[in-house]
Design a protein around this motif. Structure first.
Motif, mmCIF file in Angstrom:
data_model
loop_
_atom_site.group_PDB
_atom_site.id
_atom_site.type_symbol
_atom_site.label_atom_id
_atom_site.label_comp_id
_atom_site.label_asym_id
_atom_site.label_seq_id
_atom_site.Cartn_x
_atom_site.Cartn_y
_atom_site.Cartn_z
ATOM 1 N N SER A 77 -11.179 3.119 40.662
ATOM 2 C CA SER A 77 -10.212 2.249 41.318
ATOM 3 C C SER A 77 -10.805 0.934 41.764
ATOM 4 N N LEU A 78 -12.124 0.894 42.005
ATOM 5 C CA LEU A 78 -12.664 -0.363 42.512
ATOM 6 C C LEU A 78 -13.230 -1.249 41.418
ATOM 7 N N ASN A 79 -13.193 -0.741 40.190
ATOM 8 C CA ASN A 79 -13.609 -1.608 39.098
ATOM 9 C C ASN A 79 -12.584 -2.698 38.889
ATOM 10 N N SER A 80 -11.336 -2.380 39.223
ATOM 11 C CA SER A 80 -10.318 -3.412 39.142
ATOM 12 C C SER A 80 -10.134 -3.928 40.566
ATOM 13 N N ASP A 81 -9.938 -5.221 40.708
ATOM 14 C CA ASP A 81 -9.867 -5.801 42.051
ATOM 15 C C ASP A 81 -8.601 -5.394 42.775
ATOM 16 N N LYS A 82 -7.511 -5.365 42.033
ATOM 17 C CA LYS A 82 -6.261 -4.998 42.706
ATOM 18 C C LYS A 82 -6.090 -3.488 42.596
ATOM 19 N N ALA A 83 -5.068 -2.965 43.249
ATOM 20 C CA ALA A 83 -4.819 -1.527 43.144
ATOM 21 C C ALA A 83 -4.635 -1.194 41.663
ATOM 22 N N GLU A 84 -5.264 -0.098 41.272
ATOM 23 C CA GLU A 84 -5.302 0.310 39.876
ATOM 24 C C GLU A 84 -3.890 0.512 39.313
ATOM 25 N N SER A 85 -3.649 -0.008 38.128
ATOM 26 C CA SER A 85 -2.377 0.313 37.459
ATOM 27 C C SER A 85 -2.577 0.284 35.955
ATOM 28 N N TYR A 86 -1.762 1.046 35.259
ATOM 29 C CA TYR A 86 -1.860 1.144 33.804
ATOM 30 C C TYR A 86 -0.506 0.816 33.204
ATOM 31 N N ARG A 87 -0.490 0.039 32.137
ATOM 32 C CA ARG A 87 0.772 -0.278 31.474
ATOM 33 C C ARG A 87 0.811 0.376 30.109
ATOM 34 N N PHE A 88 1.952 0.922 29.772
ATOM 35 C CA PHE A 88 2.143 1.383 28.398
ATOM 36 C C PHE A 88 3.621 1.298 28.066
ATOM 37 N N SER A 89 3.910 0.667 26.949
ATOM 38 C CA SER A 89 5.261 0.639 26.410
ATOM 39 C C SER A 89 6.343 0.349 27.461
ATOM 40 N N GLY A 90 6.211 -0.747 28.178
ATOM 41 C CA GLY A 90 7.248 -1.102 29.153
ATOM 42 C C GLY A 90 7.207 -0.278 30.429
ATOM 43 N N MET A 91 6.228 0.628 30.541
ATOM 44 C CA MET A 91 6.103 1.408 31.770
ATOM 45 C C MET A 91 4.819 1.007 32.482
ATOM 46 N N GLU A 92 4.806 1.276 33.767
ATOM 47 C CA GLU A 92 3.622 0.945 34.555
ATOM 48 C C GLU A 92 3.315 2.133 35.451
ATOM 49 N N HIS A 93 2.061 2.577 35.445
ATOM 50 C CA HIS A 93 1.675 3.731 36.261
ATOM 51 C C HIS A 93 0.752 3.256 37.376
ATOM 52 N N HIS A 94 1.095 3.590 38.634
ATOM 53 C CA HIS A 94 0.256 3.266 39.788
ATOM 54 C C HIS A 94 -0.281 4.564 40.374
ATOM 55 N N PRO A 95 -1.468 5.001 39.919
ATOM 56 C CA PRO A 95 -1.945 6.324 40.318
ATOM 57 C C PRO A 95 -2.164 6.513 41.821
ATOM 58 N N ASN A 96 -2.587 5.461 42.532
ATOM 59 C CA ASN A 96 -2.871 5.657 43.970
ATOM 60 C C ASN A 96 -1.630 6.024 44.754
ATOM 61 N N THR A 97 -0.489 5.519 44.327
ATOM 62 C CA THR A 97 0.738 5.819 45.069
ATOM 63 C C THR A 97 1.694 6.685 44.248
ATOM 64 N N HIS A 98 1.201 7.214 43.102
ATOM 65 C CA HIS A 98 1.996 8.154 42.285
ATOM 66 C C HIS A 98 3.245 7.597 41.702
ATOM 67 N N LEU A 99 3.307 6.305 41.509
ATOM 68 C CA LEU A 99 4.569 5.760 41.023
ATOM 69 C C LEU A 99 4.485 5.439 39.561
ATOM 70 N N LEU A 100 5.617 5.645 38.913
ATOM 71 C CA LEU A 100 5.758 5.225 37.537
ATOM 72 C C LEU A 100 6.954 4.287 37.540
ATOM 73 N N ILE A 101 6.772 3.096 37.022
ATOM 74 C CA ILE A 101 7.914 2.180 36.926
ATOM 75 C C ILE A 101 8.387 2.231 35.479
ATOM 76 N N LYS A 102 9.602 2.697 35.298
ATOM 77 C CA LYS A 102 10.137 2.837 33.942
ATOM 78 C C LYS A 102 11.464 2.093 33.878
ATOM 79 N N ASP A 103 11.567 1.147 32.965
ATOM 80 C CA ASP A 103 12.778 0.313 32.848
ATOM 81 C C ASP A 103 13.177 -0.250 34.209
#
Length: 229
Positions: free
Chosen positions: A123-149
């Protein structure tokens, strides 16, 4: 470590708090301590630690309330809940207070340190809170959120761990044993059916058509593969 990592340790058992703090400090972490929920909350908001180690059972305000409260105030770093027994884990699974992960007591110090080191590496390798994007979705593991559409989808802790592992190992075939070890840990007493059930639930959250998954694919006789460009 290049920058000083601050860990807030919230635990009312003074002996345990002393032991954990001493070990964390010997590993080079800066430790902030609190013995109850109210103090913890003020400290976390004021100091903005990188990781919060939070006891589930606290005098006054419960760990889950502290977690909800700091999340509402915008704290988006890691919160690891320390729970005394396995059934508390089910409660954490069922209600999302914004806990990033948990460890059950009594825990082995080495396991706790390995868990923290691992989290920090990612998580600290990235400066901001860690997030992953795939195919129009975004995953924020620290807060368990998935943003879909554009909609927020909440993941359980285990779904969160599973998805995160796949996102870190895209297009790689992962066997069930490896995945179970990653998700449930060393002494995992789970069978593959339990894992498969979590995969089915996760598919319902990320796939447009869960019956013929585009991302989370089954590799017959071996395990799974997260397919993504």
């Amino acid at each position: 470590m290049s920058k000083e990592i601050k860990i807030a340790l919230v635990e009312d058992d003074e002996n345990l708090r002393f032991l954990v703090a001493e070990r964390l400090e010997s590993e080079g972490y800066k430790v902030l301590e609190a013995g109850n929920g109210e103090d913890a909350e003020q400290m976390i908001i004021a100091e903005q630690p990188d990781i919060v180690l939070l006891d589930w059972m606290l005098p006054g305000k419960q760990g889950s309330d502290v977690c909800s409260s700091i999340r509402e105030k915008g704290f988006d770093k890691l919160v690891i809940m320390m729970t005394a027994k396995a059934q508390d884990v089910d409660k954490i699974e069922a209600y999302n207070f914004g806990v990033s992960d948990y460890i059950t007591k009594p825990f082995n110090m080495d396991v706790l340190i390995a868990m923290i080191d691992n989290k920090i590496k990612f998580s600290l390798n990235s400066d901001k809170a860690e997030s992953y994007r795939f195919s129009g979705m975004e995953h924020h593991p620290n807060t368990h959120l998935l943003i879909k559409d554009g909609r927020k989808v909440e993941l359980t802790i285990l779904e969160n761990r599973i998805l995160l592992y796949f996102l870190k190992n895209k297009n790689k075939v992962i066997n069930r044993e490896e995945l179970m070890m990653e998700v449930w840990g060393y002494n995992a007493d789970v069978n593959t059916r339990t894992l498969d059930m979590h995969i089915v639930r996760l598919r319902k959250k990320i796939e447009d058509n869960p019956d013929s998954p585009q991302f989370l694919q089954t590799v017959r006789g071996i395990g799974y593969k997260f397919s993504h460009e």
